[in-house]
Design a protein around this motif. Structure first.
Motif, PDB file in Angstrom:
ATOM      1  N   LEU D  37      54.080  43.749  38.098  1.00 27.60           N
ATOM      2  CA  LEU D  37      53.805  45.160  37.846  1.00 27.60           C
ATOM      3  C   LEU D  37      52.329  45.019  37.353  1.00 27.60           C
ATOM      4  N   MET D  38      51.972  44.025  36.915  1.00 32.73           N
ATOM      5  CA  MET D  38      50.573  43.945  36.333  1.00 32.73           C
ATOM      6  C   MET D  38      49.720  43.978  37.329  1.00 32.73           C
ATOM      7  N   PHE D  39      49.887  43.111  38.651  1.00 30.80           N
ATOM      8  CA  PHE D  39      48.893  43.162  39.793  1.00 30.80           C
ATOM      9  C   PHE D  39      49.489  44.409  40.380  1.00 30.80           C
ATOM     10  N   SER D  40      50.315  45.125  40.166  1.00 34.45           N
ATOM     11  CA  SER D  40      50.441  46.519  40.947  1.00 34.45           C
ATOM     12  C   SER D  40      49.458  47.431  40.563  1.00 34.45           C
ATOM     13  N   GLY D 157      40.127  37.306  41.391  1.00 29.18           N
ATOM     14  CA  GLY D 157      39.928  36.619  39.925  1.00 29.18           C
ATOM     15  C   GLY D 157      41.319  36.435  39.118  1.00 29.18           C
ATOM     16  N   LEU D 158      41.939  37.456  38.916  1.00 26.64           N
ATOM     17  CA  LEU D 158      43.062  37.392  38.534  1.00 26.64           C
ATOM     18  C   LEU D 158      43.938  36.478  39.128  1.00 26.64           C
ATOM     19  N   HIS D 159      44.056  36.585  40.412  1.00 26.59           N
ATOM     20  CA  HIS D 159      45.047  35.713  41.191  1.00 26.59           C
ATOM     21  C   HIS D 159      44.372  34.149  40.861  1.00 26.59           C
ATOM     22  N   GLY D 160      43.359  34.008  40.947  1.00 31.73           N
ATOM     23  CA  GLY D 160      42.787  32.783  40.708  1.00 31.73           C
ATOM     24  C   GLY D 160      43.222  32.351  39.305  1.00 31.73           C
ATOM     25  N   ILE D 161      42.971  32.887  38.252  1.00 30.27           N
ATOM     26  CA  ILE D 161      43.526  32.651  37.045  1.00 30.27           C
ATOM     27  C   ILE D 161      45.018  32.231  36.944  1.00 30.27           C
ATOM     28  N   GLY D 166      49.058  27.930  37.162  1.00 32.62           N
ATOM     29  CA  GLY D 166      50.204  27.448  37.877  1.00 32.62           C
ATOM     30  C   GLY D 166      50.043  25.897  37.820  1.00 32.62           C
ATOM     31  N   MET D 167      48.763  25.476  38.032  1.00 34.21           N
ATOM     32  CA  MET D 167      48.389  24.249  38.197  1.00 34.21           C
ATOM     33  C   MET D 167      48.660  23.388  36.907  1.00 34.21           C
ATOM     34  N   LEU D 202      53.045  34.600  46.951  1.00 39.74           N
ATOM     35  CA  LEU D 202      53.303  35.818  47.424  1.00 39.74           C
ATOM     36  C   LEU D 202      52.315  36.808  47.410  1.00 39.74           C
ATOM     37  N   ILE D 203      51.446  36.709  46.162  1.00 44.22           N
ATOM     38  CA  ILE D 203      50.388  37.869  45.991  1.00 44.22           C
ATOM     39  C   ILE D 203      49.533  37.419  46.805  1.00 44.22           C
TER      40      ILE D 203
END
Lengths: 104, 307, 527, 215
Positions: D37-40, D157-161, D166-167, D202-203
């Motif tokens: 929902l945040m990414f939505s 950017g948000l995905h990169g964070i 995750g790492m 997935l994103i």
């Protein structure tokens, strides 16, 4: 005390899933090189959804997950769609959109 | 009791009908609910600590009734509200159009013949008027209680509303979207006049020869300078104009500058360039493109005259 | 470990450190209580200042610049720091696991972490006052929030951080309800308070992330100028309103649903009667939660949203009225043929129903398209949401505090004084906010530091009422402190209630239940 | 305090470690819901602006190199595979193989970020910064192109964070694996982190066509 309702199989299924995902990626890139107008977006989204489903079902083990967790995860997509749908409903039905955005 | 503002537009009557229906159905349902509750409190007061109570878990028919009846009433209200709203949003083609530009903290009206007014809207009685709204800086909202109309003025967007006044007189115009410091001072008057008076108003020549100082004074009021800059020496949001010309002032970030013609010109066109020490930033709108050379000159003359 | 079971949770571990590192949901609940009451105190002071300034037209003692900041602080504090966490994080934390027959929430460490996030967020938000101030109102509408004082960034970041506390608490509660119910505690046997907290948690988990991204984008807008909500960069200010209200309308139900849960408990206990229509009340909570996501556009009827969208939103909004009406009628029906005692918690419950009925029906006015055009952003709206938030949520919170006070501390407060607090708050509330309905209908816009003289008499009445409320809440503080210090022992079940928390000693032992309870019937079996 | 769950015991408020595992994984699924929902919000902003300014999006996507995007897609898909494999190996009690797969996953994450770095650098080189740092005004056809790059940087950017997070999480479970804290019946943390990593994948599966391919 096994947590897992499902028995453990070999790694073959994971490799197959990965191969499928790579094939779908190639397909989506290939389709994007052909100009089909509005269809491009639709096809790209359909392929992405297919990939997402594959990841969810086999990598995230949705196929062995409890119904509760399936409902929970599905809810997220339903509410994201509501968010998009109702916002889009407004923007799409504003009369003469072209005029509304002065900076366009 | 006269709790409603006077109805002075064609929407008034329909609007008040819906209002009265919702009001009375609300009062009745509140009396049923609250009255029932208060009656039960006294009727079923606890007598002893060993009172036995009825074991009633539910009653499907009653529960159906008090879900279904409200549903029907609510849907009816929504439909009726929509009908009236539809009239408010169906724009007549023969309307008088007035462009209204909102800014912090003033309403600027521009008529089709180029006539401009600030803080005052003059419209003829009995004729539909369409207001075309936009904003220079932040969101404002154009609200005339007596006409039952309201619409937000959004920067970068055009929005509109219409009304047809039914009574001559002066009515309040409010800003109802919070727009910063002087939000509550962003008022105006809507003056509804007879057609003949309106024609006379439109025929007045607003560009008659006036002295630069006089023009500057008009602009000082119309462009809402008056909201932040006084002429009596009292600092408000910005410095007072009294005696400011030729004075040396400290500016933010160090240094001083003489308040000469060039500085005043720069401060009107691009206020952020040099802010006087002790005053807030980002309060004044940018007037680049909003004023022509004559007008800027007139304003400078006006400021010069404030000794 | 035997000695651990004999001590109650208040004495299990001594000193401040044992509280700050506690994993006990009851202690964390009390820590929320302290934080929330502190913020409530400040928010209340701001409210009194606002009323004092508005007593007469013109500037009394606050310039517009100060007034706008005080108004913003009142709004943001009351919404993000008091009412949203108020009932779920404080009473929910204390009661929920015990109601379920569990020893703790599912993730105790996450629970404690949520409290720290909440405090951190609150401090960041409060630092806005130091770093340049904030005067946007709690809605942070663009483009004003992009242009005004720098402090806005801190307030927005604070709300962002507190949002995570809300998300994690909701997540914790959902897992607890799903996984930690005692044997025999099926979903149709949990108390109605649980149903309401559960519905609230669903909203917290689904809606708050959208607030997070919205506020994050607002911060980016201010720091990087990304332009999504800035018309001069091609963005759309109205889009911000969609983003904001997608969270903030459901958030209204985060505020009111838990209150409804408390009222269900109170009405049943003090009528000593099985609840009328358990299923309807339970599912109407879920219904409200679900519909709450479909109605946000009713905040935007005059914002430049399309007429078609306005129409759809207006109709869906009316649907919210139905489950709400069901709840109201079912509570009143529960009192029918009961054995009613008007102790102070029940007084607050009755006060809730009185005020919430008015708050609810005025919501119907505002959901009606044409009426809302006139009433939007006037004092009618201010009065409406105070009737729901203060008359609803705060009345229920007060009722809940009085109701569970004996359980929390094992002591009884002074009942007579408690009734006087109700009288003061209830009367003061109506005197304060009813005139605002009239002012709103007459067209007085909200967030005004000054107003035209026509509205003066209404505002003067309103200000006098606010002093009564203030006195009432001060007396509440006195009643609670006096109860803590000198209260008589309460015993495990002073109200004759049936839910699980009243089967264990007051205050409860550290582990809640020495033996896991086995549930064999509904929660309110008065036969 | 008997709530500390080290080794293979379960916390006091759970009946068994299986009970605890189920509750933990349920919590992770709920957390993933909040992530979606945040990414939505960003996806909705993308869709709305694409509807308003289709020509800007068409121009914008031409500045993006789909080959680098595709490379990153393959890297992430492969890392998803190794993540799934490492859980598999823990469950069949082969901690060494699991460890190797975890390390490969981290390496893939690193590779993803390096490619991202190269891409960002190329954008910055052309003045295609987000928001008001955007300086490429002379060369562009549509005046609101900055909006597209704001979206591009916000989304990636948000995905990169999330990739970096995750790492970090995978590193954390790798350390715990080394300490021998996981076994065929006790691997909640690895499974939870795995779910998170798959969500990140997935994103990206949606971001890739939306930003690089759709014209």
């Amino acid at each position: 005390m096994a947590h897992d309702a499902h028995e453990i199989k070999g790694i073959g299924i994971y490799l197959k899933v990965f191969a499928t995902l790579i094939v779908l990626t190639i397909v989506t890139v290939a389709v994007a090189q052909v100009n089909l107008g509005r269809l491009n977006t639709l096809i790209a989204m359909l392929i992405a959804t297919a990939k997402a489903l594959v990841v969810m079902i086999w990598f995230m083990h949705m196929n062995h997950e409890s119904t509760l967790n399936r409902i929970v995860f599905g809810t997220a997509f339903i509410f994201a769609l509501i968010f998009y749908g109702l916002t889009f409903m407004d923007v799409d039905t504003r009369i003469n959109l072209q005029n509304l955005f002065i900076n366009k | 009791m006269k709790y409603m503002p006077l109805q002075a537009s064609t929407f008034g009557e329909d609007w008040d009908l819906v209002w009265n229906f919702v009001l009375w159905s609300s009062i009745i349902s509140c009396i049923i609910l609250i009255g029932g509750m208060i009656y039960f409190i006294f009727r079923y007061q606890r007598k002893t600590d060993k009172d036995k109570t009825a074991y009633i878990t539910h009653n499907t028919f009653a529960e159906f009734l008090w879900s279904f009846i409200p549903l029907v009433v609510f849907m009816g209200i929504a439909a009726w509200g929509w009908e009236v709203y539809k009239d408010m949003r169906t724009f007549p083609t023969d309307a008088l159009e007035v462009n209204v530009t909102a800014q912090k903290w003033a309403w600027n009206m521009t008529y089709s013949n180029g006539r401009t007014l600030t803080g005052k809207l003059v419209v003829p009685v009995g004729k539909p008027v369409t207001i075309l709204l936009t904003s220079k800086d932040v969101i404002h909202s154009f609200f005339i209680p007596s006409f039952r109309v309201k619409q937000d003025a959004v920067p970068g967007r055009r929005s509109k509303l219409w009304f047809q006044a039914t009574r001559e007189g002066n009515y309040h115009l409010f800003c109802t979207e919070y727009c910063g410091m002087n939000h509550s001072g962003m008022l105006g008057t809507v003056s509804v006049v007879a057609q003949a008076d309106f024609d006379a108003f439109m025929a007045e020549n607003p560009n008659a020869e006036v002295s630069p100082i006089e023009l500057g004074k008009q602009l000082y009021q119309q462009q809402a300078c008056i909201g932040c800059h006084t002429t009596d020496g009292k600092p408000l949001v910005g410095p007072s104009f009294q005696g400011i010309f030729g004075k040396s002032v400290k500016i933010k970030g160090g240094g001083t500058v003489t308040a000469d013609e060039n500085y005043i010109r720069e401060s009107i066109l691009n206020p952020a360039a040099k802010i006087v020490e002790g005053f807030p930033e980002n309060q004044m709108p940018v007037y680049q493109g909003a004023l022509n050379e004559d007008q800027i000159t007139a304003l400078i003359e006006f400021i010069k005259a404030q000794k | 470990m035997a000695h651990e079971h004999s001590t109650d949770y208040l004495h299990h571990g001594k000193g401040l450190w044992s509280w700050l590192t506690t994993l006990d949901h009851k202690r964390i609940g009390l820590m929320y209580m302290i934080a929330i009451l502190t913020f409530f105190f400040f928010g209340g002071i701001f409210a009194l200042l606002i009323r004092l300034e508005l007593m007469h037209p013109g500037t009394q003692f606050m310039s517009p610049t100060v007034y706008n900041q005080v108004m913003t602080l009142h709004g943001t504090m009351m919404v993000f720091m008091v009412i949203i966490p108020g009932i779920p994080a404080f009473l929910g934390n204390f009661v929920l696991p015990i109601h379920l027959g569990a020893k703790d929430v599912a993730f105790p460490r996450l629970n404690l972490f949520s409290w720290y996030i909440f405090i951190a967020g609150a401090l960041i938000a409060a630092s806005a006052v130091v770093f340049g101030g904030v005067d946007t109102g709690w809605t942070f509408y663009t483009p004003y929030s992009i242009q005004t004082y720098k402090g806005t960034v801190f307030m927005v970041l604070g709300a962002f951080v507190m949002g995570f506390s809300s998300i994690l608490t909701g997540l914790n509660f959902i897992v607890t309800v799903h996984k930690l119910r005692a044997p025999g505690m099926t979903m149709n046997r949990v108390p109605l308070f649980i149903w309401s907290i559960y519905s609230t948690a669903i909203i917290q988990v689904l809606a708050t992330p959208v607030l997070a991204i919205t506020l994050l984008l607002l911060v980016m807008e201010r720091t990087l100028g990304i332009g999504f909500f800035d018309a001069s960069l091609g963005g759309d200010p109205v889009l911000f309103q969609h983003f904001f209200w997608f969270y903030s309308h459901p958030a209204v139900y985060i505020m009111i649903l838990p209150a409804m849960g408390i009222i269900s408990e109170l009405v049943v206990t003090f009528s000593r009667k099985v609840v009328f229509g358990y299923t309807a009340i339970a599912y109407s909570s879920i219904g409200i939660a679900a519909v709450s996501f479909l109605v946000w556009g009713h905040h935007m009827f005059v914002s430049g949203q399309s007429e078609f969208a306005g129409k759809i939103f207006s109709f869906i909004t009316m649907l919210v009225g139905v489950p709400t009406a069901i709840k109201m009628f079912n509570w009143v029906s529960t009192m029918y043929k009961g054995s009613i005692r008007m102790d102070s918690p029940m007084l607050f419950a009755v006060g809730f129903m009185f005020l919430f009925a008015i708050g609810g029906v005025t919501g119907i006015f505002l959901a009606t398209l044409s009426i809302d055009v006139h009433l939007h952003d006037t004092y009618f709206v201010v009065a409406h949401f105070h009737y729901v938030m203060v008359g609803g949520t705060l009345m229920a919170l007060m009722g809940g505090i009085y109701y569970w006070f004996p359980k929390m501390f094992g002591k009884m407060f002074n009942e007579t004084l408690a009734r006087i607090t109700f009288a003061l708050i209830f009367l003061g509330f109506n005197i304060t906010f009813f005139p605002q309905f009239i002012a709103g209908v007459q067209g007085m816009p909200r967030r005004y530091q000054d107003y035209i003289p026509e509205y003066e008499w209404l505002n003067r009445i309103s200000t006098i009422g606010s002093w009564l409320i203030g006195a009432g809440f001060l007396l509440v503080l006195y009643v609670l402190i006096q109860g803590l210090r000198k209260g008589k022992p309460a015993g495990p079940n002073p109200w004759g209630a049936k839910t699980l928390e009243w089967t264990i000693p007051s205050p409860p032992p550290h582990e809640n239940f020495t033996t896991t309870p086995v549930v064999s019937g509904g929660p309110y079996e008065y036969r | 305090m008997s709530t500390v769950s080290s080794g293979h015991t379960h916390a006091h408020h759970f009946e068994s470690s299986q009970h605890e595992h189920k509750a933990g994984i349920h919590g992770v699924w709920l957390f993933l819901v909040t992530e979606i929902l945040m990414f939505s919000g960003l996806f909705v902003a993308y869709a709305i602006f694409k509807g308003v300014y289709p020509e800007v999006f068409h121009e914008g996507h031409r500045y993006l190199d789909w080959r680098l995007g595709a490379l990153n897609t393959v890297i992430l898909l492969f890392s998803s595979l190794t993540m799934a494999l490492s859980i598999h190996y823990i469950r069949v009690n082969k901690p060494k193989a699991a460890m190797i797969n975890l390390l490969i996953t981290i390496a893939c994450g690193l590779g993803f970020m390096i490619v991202k770095y190269i891409e960002y650098n190329a954008k910055f080189h052309h003045g295609l910064y987000p928001g008001h740092f955007f300086t490429a005004h002379e060369h562009i056809e549509h005046k609101n192109l900055a909006l597209f790059f704001s979206l591009y940087f916000c989304m990636t950017g948000l995905h990169g964070i999330h990739v970096l997070t995750g790492m970090g999480l995978i590193g954390w479970v790798a350390i715990r694996l080394k300490k021998g804290e996981f076994g065929p019946h006790h691997y909640t943390a690895v499974e939870g982190v795995g779910l998170f990593w798959h969500l990140v994948d997935l994103i990206w599966i949606y971001l890739f066509p939306l930003l690089y391919l759709v014209s």
